[in-house]
Design a protein around this motif. Structure first.
Motif, PDB file in Angstrom:
ATOM      1  N   GLN A 178       0.887  -1.186   0.000  1.00  0.00           N
ATOM      2  CA  GLN A 178       0.000   0.000   0.000  1.00  0.00           C
ATOM      3  C   GLN A 178       0.906   1.212   0.000  1.00  0.00           C
ATOM      4  O   GLN A 178       1.628   1.417   0.974  1.00  0.00           O
ATOM      5  CB  GLN A 178      -0.836   0.038   1.267  1.00  0.00           C
ATOM      6  CG  GLN A 178      -1.820  -1.080   1.414  1.00  0.00           C
ATOM      7  CD  GLN A 178      -2.948  -0.688   2.357  1.00  0.00           C
ATOM      8  OE1 GLN A 178      -4.062  -0.463   1.924  1.00  0.00           O
ATOM      9  NE2 GLN A 178      -2.668  -0.606   3.624  1.00  0.00           N
ATOM     10  N   ASP A 179       0.861   2.002  -1.016  1.00  0.00           N
ATOM     11  CA  ASP A 179       1.777   3.147  -1.116  1.00  0.00           C
ATOM     12  C   ASP A 179       3.202   2.668  -0.840  1.00  0.00           C
ATOM     13  O   ASP A 179       3.672   1.768  -1.486  1.00  0.00           O
ATOM     14  CB  ASP A 179       1.336   4.283  -0.186  1.00  0.00           C
ATOM     15  CG  ASP A 179      -0.100   4.720  -0.482  1.00  0.00           C
ATOM     16  OD1 ASP A 179      -0.518   4.589  -1.644  1.00  0.00           O
ATOM     17  OD2 ASP A 179      -0.806   5.163   0.437  1.00  0.00           O
ATOM     18  N   PRO A 193       4.911  -3.729  16.288  1.00  0.00           N
ATOM     19  CA  PRO A 193       4.879  -2.276  16.436  1.00  0.00           C
ATOM     20  C   PRO A 193       3.717  -1.632  15.693  1.00  0.00           C
ATOM     21  O   PRO A 193       3.205  -2.184  14.716  1.00  0.00           O
ATOM     22  CB  PRO A 193       6.203  -1.821  15.817  1.00  0.00           C
ATOM     23  CG  PRO A 193       7.035  -3.031  15.690  1.00  0.00           C
ATOM     24  CD  PRO A 193       6.125  -4.213  15.646  1.00  0.00           C
ATOM     25  N   SER A 194       3.317  -0.455  16.177  1.00  0.00           N
ATOM     26  CA  SER A 194       2.287   0.323  15.506  1.00  0.00           C
ATOM     27  C   SER A 194       2.721   0.634  14.077  1.00  0.00           C
ATOM     28  O   SER A 194       3.881   0.982  13.846  1.00  0.00           O
ATOM     29  CB  SER A 194       2.087   1.611  16.307  1.00  0.00           C
ATOM     30  OG  SER A 194       1.037   2.330  15.775  1.00  0.00           O
ATOM     31  N   GLY A 195       1.816   0.474  13.135  1.00  0.00           N
ATOM     32  CA  GLY A 195       2.138   0.753  11.740  1.00  0.00           C
ATOM     33  C   GLY A 195       2.839  -0.386  11.022  1.00  0.00           C
ATOM     34  O   GLY A 195       3.155  -0.277   9.833  1.00  0.00           O
ATOM     35  N   ALA A 196       3.072  -1.506  11.719  1.00  0.00           N
ATOM     36  CA  ALA A 196       3.799  -2.624  11.091  1.00  0.00           C
ATOM     37  C   ALA A 196       2.927  -3.376  10.091  1.00  0.00           C
ATOM     38  O   ALA A 196       3.445  -4.077   9.210  1.00  0.00           O
ATOM     39  CB  ALA A 196       4.320  -3.586  12.157  1.00  0.00           C
ATOM     40  N   GLY A 197       1.592  -3.271  10.253  1.00  0.00           N
ATOM     41  CA  GLY A 197       0.723  -3.924   9.279  1.00  0.00           C
ATOM     42  C   GLY A 197      -0.222  -4.961   9.853  1.00  0.00           C
ATOM     43  O   GLY A 197      -0.794  -5.765   9.109  1.00  0.00           O
ATOM     44  N   LYS A 198      -0.447  -4.934  11.156  1.00  0.00           N
ATOM     45  CA  LYS A 198      -1.314  -5.950  11.778  1.00  0.00           C
ATOM     46  C   LYS A 198      -2.748  -5.832  11.259  1.00  0.00           C
ATOM     47  O   LYS A 198      -3.349  -6.822  10.848  1.00  0.00           O
ATOM     48  CB  LYS A 198      -1.289  -5.790  13.311  1.00  0.00           C
ATOM     49  CG  LYS A 198       0.108  -5.861  13.894  1.00  0.00           C
ATOM     50  CD  LYS A 198       0.125  -5.691  15.400  1.00  0.00           C
ATOM     51  CE  LYS A 198      -0.302  -4.326  15.884  1.00  0.00           C
ATOM     52  NZ  LYS A 198       0.607  -3.241  15.460  1.00  0.00           N
ATOM     53  N   SER A 199      -3.289  -4.597  11.295  1.00  0.00           N
ATOM     54  CA  SER A 199      -4.662  -4.406  10.801  1.00  0.00           C
ATOM     55  C   SER A 199      -4.745  -4.691   9.304  1.00  0.00           C
ATOM     56  O   SER A 199      -5.737  -5.257   8.826  1.00  0.00           O
ATOM     57  CB  SER A 199      -5.125  -2.965  11.037  1.00  0.00           C
ATOM     58  OG  SER A 199      -5.273  -2.729  12.400  1.00  0.00           O
ATOM     59  N   THR A 200      -3.704  -4.277   8.590  1.00  0.00           N
ATOM     60  CA  THR A 200      -3.699  -4.507   7.138  1.00  0.00           C
ATOM     61  C   THR A 200      -3.704  -6.002   6.828  1.00  0.00           C
ATOM     62  O   THR A 200      -4.377  -6.448   5.889  1.00  0.00           O
ATOM     63  CB  THR A 200      -2.474  -3.821   6.507  1.00  0.00           C
ATOM     64  OG1 THR A 200      -2.514  -2.424   6.837  1.00  0.00           O
ATOM     65  CG2 THR A 200      -2.457  -3.979   5.004  1.00  0.00           C
ATOM     66  N   PHE A 210       4.211   1.073   1.777  1.00  0.00           N
ATOM     67  CA  PHE A 210       4.215   0.007   2.782  1.00  0.00           C
ATOM     68  C   PHE A 210       4.202  -1.376   2.125  1.00  0.00           C
ATOM     69  O   PHE A 210       3.520  -1.599   1.141  1.00  0.00           O
ATOM     70  CB  PHE A 210       2.967   0.174   3.657  1.00  0.00           C
ATOM     71  CG  PHE A 210       2.694  -0.972   4.557  1.00  0.00           C
ATOM     72  CD1 PHE A 210       3.415  -1.131   5.728  1.00  0.00           C
ATOM     73  CD2 PHE A 210       1.727  -1.907   4.229  1.00  0.00           C
ATOM     74  CE1 PHE A 210       3.165  -2.196   6.574  1.00  0.00           C
ATOM     75  CE2 PHE A 210       1.469  -2.976   5.065  1.00  0.00           C
ATOM     76  CZ  PHE A 210       2.189  -3.120   6.240  1.00  0.00           C
TER      77      PHE A 210
HETATM   78  P1  ADP Z   1      -0.820  -1.693  12.539  1.00  0.00           P
HETATM   79  O1  ADP Z   1      -2.172  -2.333  12.573  1.00  0.00           O
HETATM   80  O2  ADP Z   1       0.288  -2.682  12.754  1.00  0.00           O
HETATM   81  O3  ADP Z   1      -0.688  -0.526  13.461  1.00  0.00           O
HETATM   82  P2  ADP Z   1      -1.639  -0.833   9.913  1.00  0.00           P
HETATM   83  O4  ADP Z   1      -1.983  -2.116   9.271  1.00  0.00           O
HETATM   84  O5  ADP Z   1      -2.745   0.018  10.438  1.00  0.00           O
HETATM   85  O6  ADP Z   1      -0.569  -1.130  11.080  1.00  0.00           O
HETATM   86  O7  ADP Z   1      -0.799   0.054   8.890  1.00  0.00           O
HETATM   87  C1  ADP Z   1       0.265  -0.487   8.136  1.00  0.00           C
HETATM   88  C2  ADP Z   1       0.762   0.520   7.137  1.00  0.00           C
HETATM   89  O8  ADP Z   1      -0.193   0.701   6.104  1.00  0.00           O
HETATM   90  C3  ADP Z   1       1.044   1.898   7.733  1.00  0.00           C
HETATM   91  O9  ADP Z   1       2.209   2.385   7.121  1.00  0.00           O
HETATM   92  C4  ADP Z   1      -0.168   2.692   7.332  1.00  0.00           C
HETATM   93  O10 ADP Z   1       0.186   4.034   7.219  1.00  0.00           O
HETATM   94  C5  ADP Z   1      -0.529   2.065   5.999  1.00  0.00           C
HETATM   95  N1  ADP Z   1      -1.954   2.122   5.705  1.00  0.00           N
HETATM   96  C6  ADP Z   1      -2.952   1.747   6.534  1.00  0.00           C
HETATM   97  N2  ADP Z   1      -4.154   1.885   5.924  1.00  0.00           N
HETATM   98  C7  ADP Z   1      -3.896   2.364   4.683  1.00  0.00           C
HETATM   99  C8  ADP Z   1      -4.695   2.721   3.545  1.00  0.00           C
HETATM  100  N3  ADP Z   1      -6.025   2.608   3.575  1.00  0.00           N
HETATM  101  N4  ADP Z   1      -4.066   3.169   2.426  1.00  0.00           N
HETATM  102  C9  ADP Z   1      -2.731   3.287   2.382  1.00  0.00           C
HETATM  103  N5  ADP Z   1      -1.926   2.960   3.404  1.00  0.00           N
HETATM  104  C10 ADP Z   1      -2.479   2.518   4.532  1.00  0.00           C
END
Ligand code: ADP
Length: 238
Positions: A11-12, A33-40, A14
């Motif tokens: 994603q962009d 870590p925060s931003g590592a991609g867990k939710s993604t 990431f």
């Molecule tokens: P975590 O859950 O580990 O905190 P995220 O999965 O929320 O991490 O985010 C992982 C990366 O993807 C981050 O760099 C975030 O900025 C990026 N990101 C999250 N959602 C989007 C989106 N909808 N479009 C583009 N980049 C995204």
């Protein structure tokens, strides 16, 4: 079994890769870590984020090209799991029929689900008239009726106090045991992982690592997990 077959997410700027299996019926915490991609990672399994390469399979079936609704899973987020204008019973009924055309049998099943999560008699209320813990129970009752083999939890109880959160994790464990549901739960709290998960998938440095046993990973954490959890983990280990 849930399989990540050379899965690549981008994603962009990431990127995240995953190549491992999760056993049917496993209870897995996703940490890192925060931003590592867990939710993604969860959103990709659910079909909201496309894979750049590779495949995700469930019991050998390739999920990669399926729409979110056709995937064998339910997902709960931190907020927004309930429709505020629908009653509690209707919110739960959506788990059976998205068009809410419920017959008598369906309605009986909704009542049964309400009983199972300790909300007997609250079906007519709107979600706004419930506490945060009760709203979480409604969302779990819907998951129960959806009866999908995979349950993805994206920190759904993190806004609750410790006692309620522990109660919810207990309820999830009970529902899991009834149907041998496979659970993936994003959490930042090692206590949640210990309470619910037999394994941890560490997401860090662009990679989701194969599941490792919870106790072993938390007692001898790799550098990325140690750096992330810091003093909290030290307090856990002592
Ligand atoms: P975590 O859950 O580990 O905190 P995220 O999965 O929320 O991490 O985010 C992982 C990366 O993807 C981050 O760099 C975030 O900025 C990026 N990101 C999250 N959602 C989007 C989106 N909808 N479009 C583009 N980049 C995204």
């Amino acid at each position: 079994m849930l399989s990540f077959d050379n899965a690549e997410i981008r994603q962009d700027g990431f990127r995240l890769s995953a190549h491992f299996d999760i056993a049917h019926g496993a209870r897995v915490a996703i940490m890192g870590p925060s931003g590592a991609g867990k939710s993604t990672l969860l959103s990709t399994i659910a079909g909201f984020v496309p894979l750049r390469a590779g495949r995700i399979l469930w019991q050998g079936q390739d999920l990669t090209s399926l729409t979110p609704g056709a995937r064998p899973l339910s997902i709960l987020f931190q907020d927004g799991n309930l429709f505020p204008h629908l009653s509690v019973a209707q919110n739960i009924g959506l788990g059976l029929r998205p068009d809410l055309r419920l017959n008598d049998n369906d309605r009986a099943r909704v009542q049964d689900a309400l009983d199972q999560v300790g909300l007997t008699g609250m079906g007519k209320r709107l979600p706004g008239a419930l506490s945060g813990g009760q709203q979480s129970r409604v969302a779990l009752a819907r998951v129960l009726l959806r009866a999908r083999p995979l349950l993805l939890l994206d920190e759904p109880f993190s806004a609750l106090g410790p006692a309620l959160k522990s109660e919810m994790l207990g309820l999830v464990a009970r529902l899991q045991a009834q149907a041998n549901t496979t659970i993936l739960m994003v959490t930042h709290d090692p206590a949640d992982a210990r309470a619910l998960a037999d394994q941890i998938v560490l997401v860090a440095d662009g990679q989701a690592s194969p599941p490792a046993p919870t106790a072993a990973l938390l007692s001898d954490p790799p550098a990325a997990l140690r750096a992330y959890l810091g003093d909290g983990l030290n307090a856990e280990i002592k």
